[in-house]
Write a protein that holds these residues in place. Structure first.
Motif, PDB file in Angstrom:
ATOM      1  N   THR A  15       0.837  -1.190   0.000  1.00  0.00           N
ATOM      2  CA  THR A  15       0.000   0.000   0.000  1.00  0.00           C
ATOM      3  C   THR A  15       0.870   1.237   0.000  1.00  0.00           C
ATOM      4  O   THR A  15       2.090   1.179   0.247  1.00  0.00           O
ATOM      5  N   TYR A  63       2.231  -3.370  13.128  1.00  0.00           N
ATOM      6  CA  TYR A  63       1.341  -3.917  14.162  1.00  0.00           C
ATOM      7  C   TYR A  63      -0.090  -4.028  13.640  1.00  0.00           C
ATOM      8  O   TYR A  63      -0.777  -5.030  13.863  1.00  0.00           O
ATOM      9  N   ARG A  64      -0.508  -2.952  12.940  1.00  0.00           N
ATOM     10  CA  ARG A  64      -1.860  -2.957  12.398  1.00  0.00           C
ATOM     11  C   ARG A  64      -2.041  -4.083  11.370  1.00  0.00           C
ATOM     12  O   ARG A  64      -3.066  -4.759  11.324  1.00  0.00           O
ATOM     13  N   ARG A  65      -0.987  -4.239  10.543  1.00  0.00           N
ATOM     14  CA  ARG A  65      -1.022  -5.308   9.546  1.00  0.00           C
ATOM     15  C   ARG A  65      -1.111  -6.683  10.205  1.00  0.00           C
ATOM     16  O   ARG A  65      -1.891  -7.547   9.810  1.00  0.00           O
ATOM     17  N   ALA A  67      -2.277  -7.297  13.141  1.00  0.00           N
ATOM     18  CA  ALA A  67      -3.588  -7.440  13.776  1.00  0.00           C
ATOM     19  C   ALA A  67      -4.634  -7.905  12.767  1.00  0.00           C
ATOM     20  O   ALA A  67      -5.486  -8.756  13.058  1.00  0.00           O
ATOM     21  N   LYS A  68      -4.583  -7.333  11.547  1.00  0.00           N
ATOM     22  CA  LYS A  68      -5.513  -7.755  10.500  1.00  0.00           C
ATOM     23  C   LYS A  68      -5.293  -9.206  10.109  1.00  0.00           C
ATOM     24  O   LYS A  68      -6.250  -9.967   9.912  1.00  0.00           O
ATOM     25  N   VAL A  69      -3.987  -9.577   9.994  1.00  0.00           N
ATOM     26  CA  VAL A  69      -3.670 -10.965   9.655  1.00  0.00           C
ATOM     27  C   VAL A  69      -4.203 -11.915  10.731  1.00  0.00           C
ATOM     28  O   VAL A  69      -4.779 -12.967  10.442  1.00  0.00           O
ATOM     29  N   GLN A  70      -3.996 -11.521  11.997  1.00  0.00           N
ATOM     30  CA  GLN A  70      -4.467 -12.358  13.090  1.00  0.00           C
ATOM     31  C   GLN A  70      -5.994 -12.479  13.073  1.00  0.00           C
ATOM     32  O   GLN A  70      -6.556 -13.552  13.271  1.00  0.00           O
ATOM     33  N   LYS A  71      -6.677 -11.345  12.818  1.00  0.00           N
ATOM     34  CA  LYS A  71      -8.132 -11.362  12.755  1.00  0.00           C
ATOM     35  C   LYS A  71      -8.630 -12.256  11.625  1.00  0.00           C
ATOM     36  O   LYS A  71      -9.583 -13.030  11.793  1.00  0.00           O
ATOM     37  N   ALA A  72      -7.952 -12.132  10.460  1.00  0.00           N
ATOM     38  CA  ALA A  72      -8.330 -12.988   9.334  1.00  0.00           C
ATOM     39  C   ALA A  72      -8.090 -14.454   9.652  1.00  0.00           C
ATOM     40  O   ALA A  72      -8.876 -15.330   9.280  1.00  0.00           O
TER      41      ALA A  72
END
Length: 344
Positions: A15, A63-65, A67-72
């Protein structure tokens, strides 16, 4: 060139913020080095401070990335768990259906074994005892040839024995009749209907006992065979043949039947009177197809033997083919051409 190509293929996956962070860090790092070398220490310190901010921003993006990976990953794990649980439920349901089906087959065979045991415990005659293995083997073959959709009614007693059923079904399967008339109803009605369901034929059964007729209808409904077979109430009525009255099925039950190419004579029972089955051929001869098969149950009894002798003498084109295990006489009917031309 291959390294540059791989780099270009990967860059579109990043991005704008992800690209800006390393670029800004590189620029600030180069600026800090340049200002320090040229003696602009304050500017170098400021650039280093900005570099630190960029690094922190980069860490936040990482960290945000993550977190998204973990959520997915959690969502995918939840979906996988749901899929596995659904597969387990379907597998358990399929196993349960197979278990119930196997249980029905086991129950039917257990009933057959129980019948064999009862006959043995009653100290049956030697001929009956010797026939027990044959009857059991016939029962097994019946259930190997067909998979009933519901528990089958019992055979034996007043119904056809397994050996008789097995040979009767083989005869129907090989001759493929379009319309079968059964005089009497019961276990044989269900088995015959299963054979005709495969070959495309139809069965009409007559019964003078409303209770037996209803039980046969219920069995046909349970097995999903009502489109193939019907049971008609046909109370006994006196029919006159050559000056003598016989108790036989109400002729109105036959009024709409024509081109019958297979007949099973298993009624009326002998208990209704002497020569109870003698009227059968007199009543149905004109309703037979030009070629038909007639199976006469209990052919070894004196009344039935007399009826067979009288029929073969009276009706041209009626010949005795043989017997099924000595109990059922098989007759072939071929209407003479002259009679076929004037029929109707």
């Amino acid at each position: 060139m291959s390294t540059l190509s791989r780099t270009r293929r990967r860059l579109p996956r990043l991005t704008s913020p992800q690209i800006a962070v390393p670029v800004s860090a590189g620029v600030l790092c180069a600026g800090a080095v340049a200002t320090a070398v040229t003696g602009y220490d304050q500017i170098a310190v400021a650039l280093l401070a900005l570099l630190g901010g960029v690094i922190v921003a980069g860490l936040l993006l990482v960290y945000r990335r993550l977190a998204k990976v973990q959520k997915a990953g959690v969502a995918a794990q939840r979906d996988l768990r749901t899929t596995v649980e659904e597969m387990q439920r379907r597998l358990i349901a399929a196993v349960e259906r197979e278990r119930l089906t196997a249980g029905d087959r086991h129950l039917e065979l257990a009933e057959a074994v129980a019948r064999v045991r009862q006959l043995t415990e009653r100290k049956a005659g030697s001929a009956q005892v010797l026939s027990l293995p044959r009857e059991f083997e016939a029962t097994v073959q019946l259930f190997q040839g067909f998979t009933p959709r519901a528990p089958m009614p019992s055979s034996g007693d007043f119904a056809l024995n397994p050996t008789g059923l097995l040979e009767l079904l083989h005869l129907i399967r090989t001759r493929k009749p379009r319309l079968v008339l059964e005089l009497g109803s019961g276990t044989s009605s269900v088995w015959i209907a299963y054979v005709l369901e495969k070959s495309g034929g139809k069965l009409v059964s007559l019964d003078h006992e409303p209770g037996y007729a209803n039980r046969t209808r219920q069995a046909l409904t349970a097995h999903g065979l009502t489109k193939v077979a019907t049971v008609r109430d046909a109370p006994l009525a006196p029919v006159n043949i050559e000056g003598r009255d016989y108790p036989w099925y109400d002729p109105e039950a036959l009024a709409d039947l024509h081109d019958i190419d297979f007949v099973l004579i298993d009624g009326p029972p002998a208990a209704v009177g002497a020569d109870a089955r003698y009227p059968a051929l007199h009543m149905i001869e004109k309703r037979l197809a030009d070629r038909a098969t007639v199976v006469f149950d209990d052919a070894g009894r004196p009344d039935e033997q007399a009826a067979l002798a009288a029929w073969t003498q009276r009706y041209d084109g009626l010949t005795r083919e043989g017997e099924l295990l000595g109990r059922h006489a098989v007759l072939a009917f071929a209407r003479p051409p002259a009679m076929a031309a004037t029929r109707g």
